[in-house]
Write a protein that holds these residues in place. Structure first.
Motif, PDB file in Angstrom:
ATOM      1  N   GLN A 136       0.853  -1.184   0.000  1.00 54.04           N
ATOM      2  CA  GLN A 136       0.000   0.000   0.000  1.00 54.04           C
ATOM      3  C   GLN A 136       0.884   1.228   0.000  1.00 54.04           C
ATOM      4  O   GLN A 136       1.976   1.222   0.570  1.00 54.04           O
ATOM      5  N   LEU A 137       0.415   2.295  -0.652  1.00 51.80           N
ATOM      6  CA  LEU A 137       1.228   3.480  -0.851  1.00 51.80           C
ATOM      7  C   LEU A 137       0.550   4.702  -0.256  1.00 51.80           C
ATOM      8  O   LEU A 137      -0.657   4.898  -0.419  1.00 51.80           O
ATOM      9  N   GLN A 138       1.357   5.547   0.401  1.00 60.05           N
ATOM     10  CA  GLN A 138       0.853   6.764   1.024  1.00 60.05           C
ATOM     11  C   GLN A 138       1.746   7.921   0.590  1.00 60.05           C
ATOM     12  O   GLN A 138       2.902   8.004   1.007  1.00 60.05           O
ATOM     13  N   ALA A 139       1.195   8.804  -0.228  1.00 64.06           N
ATOM     14  CA  ALA A 139       1.959   9.948  -0.717  1.00 64.06           C
ATOM     15  C   ALA A 139       1.763  11.155   0.192  1.00 64.06           C
ATOM     16  O   ALA A 139       0.696  11.326   0.784  1.00 64.06           O
ATOM     17  N   SER A 140       2.783  11.977   0.259  1.00 64.78           N
ATOM     18  CA  SER A 140       2.717  13.199   1.067  1.00 64.78           C
ATOM     19  C   SER A 140       3.713  14.217   0.512  1.00 64.78           C
ATOM     20  O   SER A 140       4.545  13.893  -0.335  1.00 64.78           O
ATOM     21  N   GLY A 141       3.607  15.449   1.025  1.00 58.28           N
ATOM     22  CA  GLY A 141       4.578  16.463   0.672  1.00 58.28           C
ATOM     23  C   GLY A 141       4.074  17.536  -0.267  1.00 58.28           C
ATOM     24  O   GLY A 141       4.798  18.491  -0.559  1.00 58.28           O
ATOM     25  N   GLY A 142       2.855  17.404  -0.750  1.00 54.72           N
ATOM     26  CA  GLY A 142       2.325  18.422  -1.641  1.00 54.72           C
ATOM     27  C   GLY A 142       2.039  19.714  -0.889  1.00 54.72           C
ATOM     28  O   GLY A 142       2.082  19.769   0.337  1.00 54.72           O
ATOM     29  N   CYS A 197       6.605   9.011  -0.866  1.00 53.68           N
ATOM     30  CA  CYS A 197       5.597   7.958  -0.988  1.00 53.68           C
ATOM     31  C   CYS A 197       6.081   6.783  -0.156  1.00 53.68           C
ATOM     32  O   CYS A 197       7.061   6.121  -0.518  1.00 53.68           O
ATOM     33  N   ALA A 198       5.408   6.566   0.968  1.00 52.04           N
ATOM     34  CA  ALA A 198       5.788   5.492   1.878  1.00 52.04           C
ATOM     35  C   ALA A 198       4.973   4.246   1.570  1.00 52.04           C
ATOM     36  O   ALA A 198       3.754   4.323   1.392  1.00 52.04           O
ATOM     37  N   ALA A 199       5.656   3.127   1.520  1.00 58.37           N
ATOM     38  CA  ALA A 199       5.002   1.859   1.204  1.00 58.37           C
ATOM     39  C   ALA A 199       4.946   0.963   2.428  1.00 58.37           C
ATOM     40  O   ALA A 199       5.828   0.988   3.285  1.00 58.37           O
ATOM     41  N   SER A 200       3.901   0.206   2.499  1.00 59.89           N
ATOM     42  CA  SER A 200       3.805  -0.833   3.528  1.00 59.89           C
ATOM     43  C   SER A 200       3.795  -2.179   2.824  1.00 59.89           C
ATOM     44  O   SER A 200       3.426  -2.277   1.664  1.00 59.89           O
ATOM     45  N   GLY A 201       4.222  -3.205   3.518  1.00 59.07           N
ATOM     46  CA  GLY A 201       4.271  -4.526   2.902  1.00 59.07           C
ATOM     47  C   GLY A 201       5.692  -4.956   2.630  1.00 59.07           C
ATOM     48  O   GLY A 201       6.610  -4.144   2.598  1.00 59.07           O
ATOM     49  N   ARG A 202       5.850  -6.239   2.386  1.00 54.10           N
ATOM     50  CA  ARG A 202       7.193  -6.813   2.276  1.00 54.10           C
ATOM     51  C   ARG A 202       7.771  -6.760   0.882  1.00 54.10           C
ATOM     52  O   ARG A 202       8.951  -7.007   0.693  1.00 54.10           O
ATOM     53  N   THR A 203       6.938  -6.434  -0.113  1.00 56.41           N
ATOM     54  CA  THR A 203       7.377  -6.618  -1.488  1.00 56.41           C
ATOM     55  C   THR A 203       7.814  -5.334  -2.166  1.00 56.41           C
ATOM     56  O   THR A 203       7.986  -5.301  -3.375  1.00 56.41           O
ATOM     57  N   PHE A 204       8.018  -4.263  -1.403  1.00 59.71           N
ATOM     58  CA  PHE A 204       8.373  -2.970  -1.989  1.00 59.71           C
ATOM     59  C   PHE A 204       9.567  -3.092  -2.920  1.00 59.71           C
ATOM     60  O   PHE A 204       9.577  -2.551  -4.023  1.00 59.71           O
ATOM     61  N   ILE A 205      10.583  -3.836  -2.482  1.00 57.09           N
ATOM     62  CA  ILE A 205      11.817  -3.881  -3.245  1.00 57.09           C
ATOM     63  C   ILE A 205      11.629  -4.562  -4.598  1.00 57.09           C
ATOM     64  O   ILE A 205      12.442  -4.393  -5.507  1.00 57.09           O
ATOM     65  N   SER A 206      10.593  -5.319  -4.759  1.00 57.84           N
ATOM     66  CA  SER A 206      10.402  -6.027  -6.022  1.00 57.84           C
ATOM     67  C   SER A 206       9.748  -5.164  -7.092  1.00 57.84           C
ATOM     68  O   SER A 206       9.661  -5.559  -8.252  1.00 57.84           O
ATOM     69  N   TYR A 207       9.301  -3.975  -6.714  1.00 58.12           N
ATOM     70  CA  TYR A 207       8.584  -3.113  -7.643  1.00 58.12           C
ATOM     71  C   TYR A 207       9.461  -1.982  -8.187  1.00 58.12           C
ATOM     72  O   TYR A 207      10.272  -1.401  -7.461  1.00 58.12           O
ATOM     73  N   ALA A 208       9.234  -1.652  -9.430  1.00 55.71           N
ATOM     74  CA  ALA A 208       9.632  -0.338  -9.919  1.00 55.71           C
ATOM     75  C   ALA A 208       8.614   0.656  -9.352  1.00 55.71           C
ATOM     76  O   ALA A 208       7.461   0.297  -9.088  1.00 55.71           O
ATOM     77  N   MET A 209       9.070   1.874  -9.153  1.00 58.96           N
ATOM     78  CA  MET A 209       8.192   2.896  -8.590  1.00 58.96           C
ATOM     79  C   MET A 209       8.133   4.099  -9.527  1.00 58.96           C
ATOM     80  O   MET A 209       9.110   4.425 -10.211  1.00 58.96           O
ATOM     81  N   GLY A 210       6.985   4.738  -9.522  1.00 56.54           N
ATOM     82  CA  GLY A 210       6.842   5.873 -10.416  1.00 56.54           C
ATOM     83  C   GLY A 210       5.981   6.968  -9.832  1.00 56.54           C
ATOM     84  O   GLY A 210       5.269   6.767  -8.851  1.00 56.54           O
ATOM     85  N   ASP A 226      14.542   4.789  -1.218  1.00 58.07           N
ATOM     86  CA  ASP A 226      15.285   4.232  -0.088  1.00 58.07           C
ATOM     87  C   ASP A 226      14.578   2.936   0.278  1.00 58.07           C
ATOM     88  O   ASP A 226      13.520   2.952   0.916  1.00 58.07           O
ATOM     89  N   ASN A 227      15.132   1.827  -0.159  1.00 53.21           N
ATOM     90  CA  ASN A 227      14.466   0.541   0.059  1.00 53.21           C
ATOM     91  C   ASN A 227      14.414   0.162   1.535  1.00 53.21           C
ATOM     92  O   ASN A 227      13.488  -0.531   1.961  1.00 53.21           O
ATOM     93  N   ALA A 228      15.370   0.604   2.311  1.00 55.09           N
ATOM     94  CA  ALA A 228      15.346   0.314   3.748  1.00 55.09           C
ATOM     95  C   ALA A 228      14.157   1.005   4.416  1.00 55.09           C
ATOM     96  O   ALA A 228      13.570   0.469   5.358  1.00 55.09           O
ATOM     97  N   LYS A 229      13.808   2.178   3.907  1.00 55.54           N
ATOM     98  CA  LYS A 229      12.673   2.922   4.462  1.00 55.54           C
ATOM     99  C   LYS A 229      11.388   2.680   3.680  1.00 55.54           C
ATOM    100  O   LYS A 229      10.344   3.225   4.022  1.00 55.54           O
ATOM    101  N   LYS A 230      11.488   1.894   2.605  1.00 53.94           N
ATOM    102  CA  LYS A 230      10.323   1.610   1.753  1.00 53.94           C
ATOM    103  C   LYS A 230       9.664   2.906   1.293  1.00 53.94           C
ATOM    104  O   LYS A 230       8.441   3.067   1.372  1.00 53.94           O
ATOM    105  N   THR A 231      10.480   3.815   0.829  1.00 55.20           N
ATOM    106  CA  THR A 231       9.984   5.129   0.450  1.00 55.20           C
ATOM    107  C   THR A 231      10.597   5.549  -0.879  1.00 55.20           C
ATOM    108  O   THR A 231      11.784   5.325  -1.125  1.00 55.20           O
TER     109      THR A 231
END
Length: 120
Positions: A2-8, A21-34, A72-77
């Motif tokens: 799940q994704l949560q955007a902020s900063g606007g 954009c902060a992500a929850s879940g274990r699979t963040f690193i497997s995704y490209a992000m945009g 930052d994959n460690a922060k899933k962001t």
């Protein structure tokens, strides 16, 4: 994931903002992000993407040289640093997780949008 955007927010032309954009879940690193954006009355458009380890990025011509995507994959962001903002950058910005297909971002999961308003 799940994704949560902020900063606007509201910024004057020429200013800067950083979206997160902060992500929850274990699979963040497997995704490209945009990042995508949708201006009033217009279709959603691609802004930037980054591959799973940050080694490869791509930008829309309209933001090239002004925006920088990072993760930052460690922060899933994932981040979007936006500099030299212009009024035409005004839009709701969405982060997305997906895959790169023929070097293009194919989004599968969307976050909620965050509004960026650039005043002239």
């Amino acid at each position: 994931v799940q994704l949560q955007a902020s900063g606007g927010g509201l910024v004057q032309a020429g200013g800067s903002l950083r979206l997160s954009c902060a992500a929850s879940g274990r699979t963040f690193i497997s995704y490209a992000m945009g990042w995508f954006r949708q201006a009033p009355g217009k279709e959603r458009e691609f802004v930037a993407h980054i591959n799973w380890n940050g080694a490869s990025t791509s930008y829309a011509d309209s933001v090239k040289g002004r925006f920088t995507i990072s993760r930052d994959n460690a922060k899933k962001t994932v981040y979007l640093q936006m500099n030299s903002l212009k009024p035409e950058d005004t839009a709701v910005y969405y982060c997305a997780a997906g895959y790169l297909v023929a070097a293009k971002m194919s989004p599968e999961i969307w976050g909620q949008g965050t509004l960026v308003t650039v005043s002239s």
